[in-house]
Design an enzyme around this catalytic site. Structure first.
Site, PDB file in Angstrom:
ATOM      1  N   GLY A 371     -24.280 -27.606  -3.138  1.00 43.34           N
ATOM      2  CA  GLY A 371     -25.254 -27.416  -4.206  1.00 43.34           C
ATOM      3  C   GLY A 371     -24.952 -28.112  -5.510  1.00 43.34           C
ATOM      4  N   VAL A 372     -23.883 -28.945  -5.560  1.00 47.65           N
ATOM      5  CA  VAL A 372     -23.575 -29.622  -6.828  1.00 47.65           C
ATOM      6  C   VAL A 372     -24.244 -30.987  -6.927  1.00 47.65           C
ATOM      7  CG1 VAL A 372     -21.397 -28.397  -7.146  1.00 47.65           C
ATOM      8  CG2 VAL A 372     -21.403 -30.572  -5.915  1.00 47.65           C
ATOM      9  N   GLY A 373     -24.940 -31.426  -5.863  1.00 50.13           N
ATOM     10  CA  GLY A 373     -25.706 -32.664  -5.963  1.00 50.13           C
ATOM     11  C   GLY A 373     -25.079 -33.862  -5.309  1.00 50.13           C
ATOM     12  N   SER A 688      -1.426 -20.225  -2.636  1.00 52.43           N
ATOM     13  CA  SER A 688      -1.687 -20.031  -4.069  1.00 52.43           C
ATOM     14  C   SER A 688      -1.704 -18.569  -4.484  1.00 52.43           C
ATOM     15  CB  SER A 688      -3.029 -20.678  -4.444  1.00 52.43           C
ATOM     16  OG  SER A 688      -4.086 -20.019  -3.789  1.00 52.43           O
ATOM     17  N   LYS A 731     -11.044 -22.603  -9.863  1.00 53.09           N
ATOM     18  CA  LYS A 731     -10.520 -21.259 -10.097  1.00 53.09           C
ATOM     19  C   LYS A 731     -10.794 -20.793 -11.523  1.00 53.09           C
ATOM     20  CE  LYS A 731      -6.870 -21.672  -6.620  1.00 53.09           C
ATOM     21  NZ  LYS A 731      -5.426 -21.834  -6.372  1.00 53.09           N
TER      22      LYS A 731
END
Length: 781
Positions: A371-373, A688, A731
């Site tokens: 969805g970021v293009g 992490s 994050k």
């Protein structure tokens, strides 16, 4: 018996009155589907013993009169009275002839309908009869029926072509409706049940109505059959005509010195098409093979298809790149907000291309959450460069032949998708988007990722060889753009050939700008809503983002805005002139809020820590819980943890024991420690979470509460040192979205803070930590 039959040769026809007909007669049941009608002369076949006896009785005692009817079930060899149809025809024997097999062929004349109602003798069967007298008046309706039946029978005869001209003339000469109905009924080729029903109907008017219905139905079916036969015949004639013309053309071509006109046409096309020399030589060689191959063989079809592919590929065709840097920048800015790194790289390529035409196109890999293009950016790049755009989805692709094509020896062989897209673009320098490259699969059909190595290697793709073409095609001018959600599933050899550009998650401010300046105007244009008809405040968009979406990209935001505008369109269609949406009205349009702007932990707690995690869909906040319970010092892990996280948990336990020292030794030895990551159905893995789990253990053992506005990420060594981790930007943005105030990250990741938007850094306190001591000091109360 045979001697008695020899006496009967032929009886002259004579008119017999009803009163002359006997009321008791021998019976012969027919079982071959034949029905004998009055006023007709037909042959029947007699072979059964009882039937022969009935025939003998008729000749000896009943003046050649006999009663003919039909069996209900033709399979019965010796039917009883109940197993035959009671209505039949009183007939007269005209001629008997013995057949070579011992059976007899009997010519009979149907005289009058009758119904058998009582059996007199059984060997052979002799029955009492009730003669069915026909009485009717010749009305206009009956006259109309006669004409309709005659007309339909004429049509039926023309379709079937089964009747001689003499038969048709005999039908036309009958003026008695009763005789006409029986005569036509005897001529029809219809099922036995319908013929028996016609025999049982005494009144001629009703019988003619039944005939009319039968003939109408049969004519409809025959008409359809005739149409189908005509179509088939026409196709056969066309096929024969085509074959004749081809043979004639072939003969003319041979007379003119041309062996095959198709070969001559292809040779002309090869000469006129701009082809590289090695391609031309290959085409001529295949053409010579075609010339020697029979024109209708399978091999000829394969060669023709191959030549068609060669002649329709853009071997030397290119589009001219846009060299106006200002225009290219405007196109990129107009289609996408942010994504500065990707835009800058495209403009760099354009600038270098303007100076040097020999520079090879880069292989770009856009990596980021959904969805970021990423995909739409590929189309924007094509528009900015003024190039053709083609796209191929690699998600779930498991066949190597999809990339490099099939060998021509296989049935249905064709080139791979790369060559197909080049042909679609009709240029050798398009922008080719390879979507979802991180989701390639491996199967028994080969490894598509390995097949892509040649395609995406700038040193090799100048001479890319498709298995179908078997000749090199230059892909060096193609601008390849690949997209992925993550890089760790891309094979290292393939990843090494690509230039990775990371597209991070959008901040809330960026989403507001994208929604206001890009998404909303596009939706309103698609749904024909003008700015005068709909007013949406900036606060409304902010509330949609914060309360109805929690995502890295803007896909869910787009869906919510579409839903909003659809409901506005409905209001406009129902009479509203203008709609203004305010934040308090959102629940009416989008329903109840799905997310709330509150901390992941509502208050400081013992043994619960906000951890930061990275997924291929963006960053997220996970709660890590620790709990002590009486036991023997065992470590219990739940939450579907992968092997890496399980090792991190063991390291975190060792670090926590060292941190707590001798003072808390007995607590560790006399209690089991349970570490849980909620949402157990979701698999979790990655290096992490060591810092988060160690903090939760220390908080649980020392009974110190952990601040609920703090989130952390980092991995630990056994010495308590905090190691660098990946996905820092995602994050931190996840912490920002979820209302966290302070974020603890490894000091080794300090350099990545330059990628974080300033408006996020202003609202978050970023603390750089190197040891577990610093983490506990910052997080615990």
């Amino acid at each position: 018996m045979a001697k008695k039959f020899e006496k009967l040769e032929k009886y002259a026809k004579e008119t017999i009155e009803e009163s002359q007909l006997p009321k008791t007669l021998p019976l012969i049941p027919l079982r071959n589907g034949m029905v004998v009608f009055p006023h007709t002369v037909v042959p029947i076949h007699v072979a059964r013993e009882k039937s022969l006896e009935a025939l003998e009785k008729s000749l000896e005692n009943y003046q050649q009169f006999i009663f003919i009817t039909t069996q209900k079930d033709p399979k019965i060899e010796d039917p009883t009275f109940e197993q035959i149809n009671s209505v039949g025809t009183i007939s007269r024997i005209l001629q008997v002839a013995r057949m070579p097999d011992g059976s007899y062929r009997v010519l009979i004349e149907g005289l009058q309908r009758a119904r058998a109602y009582e059996v007199v003798e059984t060997e052979p069967m002799i029955v009492k009869l009730e003669i069915l007298t026909t009485k009717y008046k010749f009305t206009k309706k009956l006259e109309a029926l006669v004409r309709s039946v005659m007309e339909n029978f004429s049509k039926y005869a023309s379709y079937t072509q089964r009747y001689s001209q003499e038969t048709l003339s005999a039908v036309a000469e009958i003026d008695d409706p009763d005789k006409l109905a029986d005569f036509i009924a005897s001529l029809l080729f219809v099922p036995f049940e319908k013929r028996q029903a016609l025999l049982e109907e005494v009144h001629p008017t009703k019988r003619l109505e039944m005939l009319l219905e039968i003939l109408s139905h049969e004519n409809e079916i025959l008409e359809l059959e005739n149409e189908l036969n005509n179509k088939v015949r026409k196709k056969i004639e066309e096929s024969q005509k085509e074959y004749f013309l081809r043979e004639k053309l072939k003969a003319i071509s041979e007379e003119l010195g041309e062996k095959n006109p198709e070969v001559a046409e292809l040779r002309k096309k090869i000469e006129q098409t701009a082809l590289p020399e090695y391609v031309r030589q290959k085409a001529i060689m295949e053409l010579e093979r075609l010339e020697k191959t029979p024109p209708y063989s399978a091999e000829a079809t394969v060669i023709r298809t191959y030549l068609d592919w060669i002649l329709n590929l853009p071997w030397n065709t290119t589009t001219e790149d846009n060299e106006d840097m200002t225009k290219a920048r405007k196109v990129l800015e107009a289609s996408h907000y942010g994504l500065e790194e990707a835009k800058e790289r495209i403009l760099e390529f354009l600038a270098v291309r303007k100076r040097s035409k020999s520079v090879r196109a880069p292989i770009l890999c856009l990596v980021g959450p959904p969805g970021v293009g990423k995909t739409s950016l590929g189309k924007a790049v094509a528009d900015a460069l003024n190039r053709k755009f083609v796209r191929m989805s690699l998600g779930g692709l498991r066949d190597e032949a999809e990339i490099k094509g099939h060998r021509r020896t296989y049935v249905g062989a064709m080139p791979g998708r790369i060559i197909q897209l080049i042909r679609t673009a009709q240029t050798k320098n398009p922008v080719m988007l390879l979507d979802e490259i991180d989701k390639l699969a491996i199967s028994f059909q080969g490894d598509p990722a390995a097949a892509l190595l040649e395609v995406l290697d700038p040193e090799q793709n100048k001479e890319f060889v498709d298995h179908y073409l078997e000749i090199p095609f230059d892909l060096s001018q193609v601008l390849f753009i690949t997209t992925a959600n993550t890089t760790h599933t891309i094979p290292p050899a393939l990843l090494d050939r690509m230039e990775v550009i990371e597209l991070g998650s959008y901040t809330e401010e960026e989403k507001i700008v994208i929604a206001k300046d890009y998404i909303l105007p596009k939706i309103m244009k698609e749904m024909s809503v003008s700015p005068d008809q709909l007013k949406i405040d900036k606060k409304v968009i902010r509330k949609v983002i914060s309360d109805y979406t929690k995502e890295a990209g803007v896909r869910q935001l787009t869906r919510n805005l579409e839903k909003l505008v659809r409901k506005v369109v409905l209001q406009l269609e129902e009479g509203a002139e203008k709609v203004e949406i305010k934040p308090k009205d959102l629940s009416k349009y989008l329903g109840v809020e799905r997310f709330y702007n509150e901390l992941v932990l509502s208050e400081p707690e013992v043994g619960a820590v906000n951890g930061l995690a990275w997924t291929e869909y963006g960053g997220t906040v996970l709660i890590v819980e620790a709990l002590l319970m009486p036991g023997k010092g065992q470590l219990i892990l739940t939450g579907r943890l992968g092997e890496v996280m399980k090792e991190s948990a063991r390291i975190a336990l060792s670090v926590a024991r060292a941190f707590c020292g001798e003072k808390y030794k007995e607590i560790f030895e006399q209690n089991d420690l349970h570490i849980n990551l909620p949402e157990g159905a979701v698999p979790k893995d990655g290096p992490s979470a060591g810092v988060t789990m160690a903090t939760a253990i220390i908080s649980c053992v020392t009974a110190r509460k952990v601040r609920n506005d703090v989130a952390m990420t980092g991995e630990l060594t056994l010495r308590g040192r905090v190691l660098a981790v990946g996905g820092i930007k995602e994050k931190i943005l996840a912490a920002y979205r979820n209302g966290i105030k302070k974020v603890l990250i490894p000091k080794a990741n300090e350099k990545e803070l330059v990628k974080i938007p300033q408006q996020v850094l202003k609202k978050l306190e970023i603390v750089l930590v190197e040891t577990i001591d610093q983490v506990v000091e910052e997080a615990c109360l």
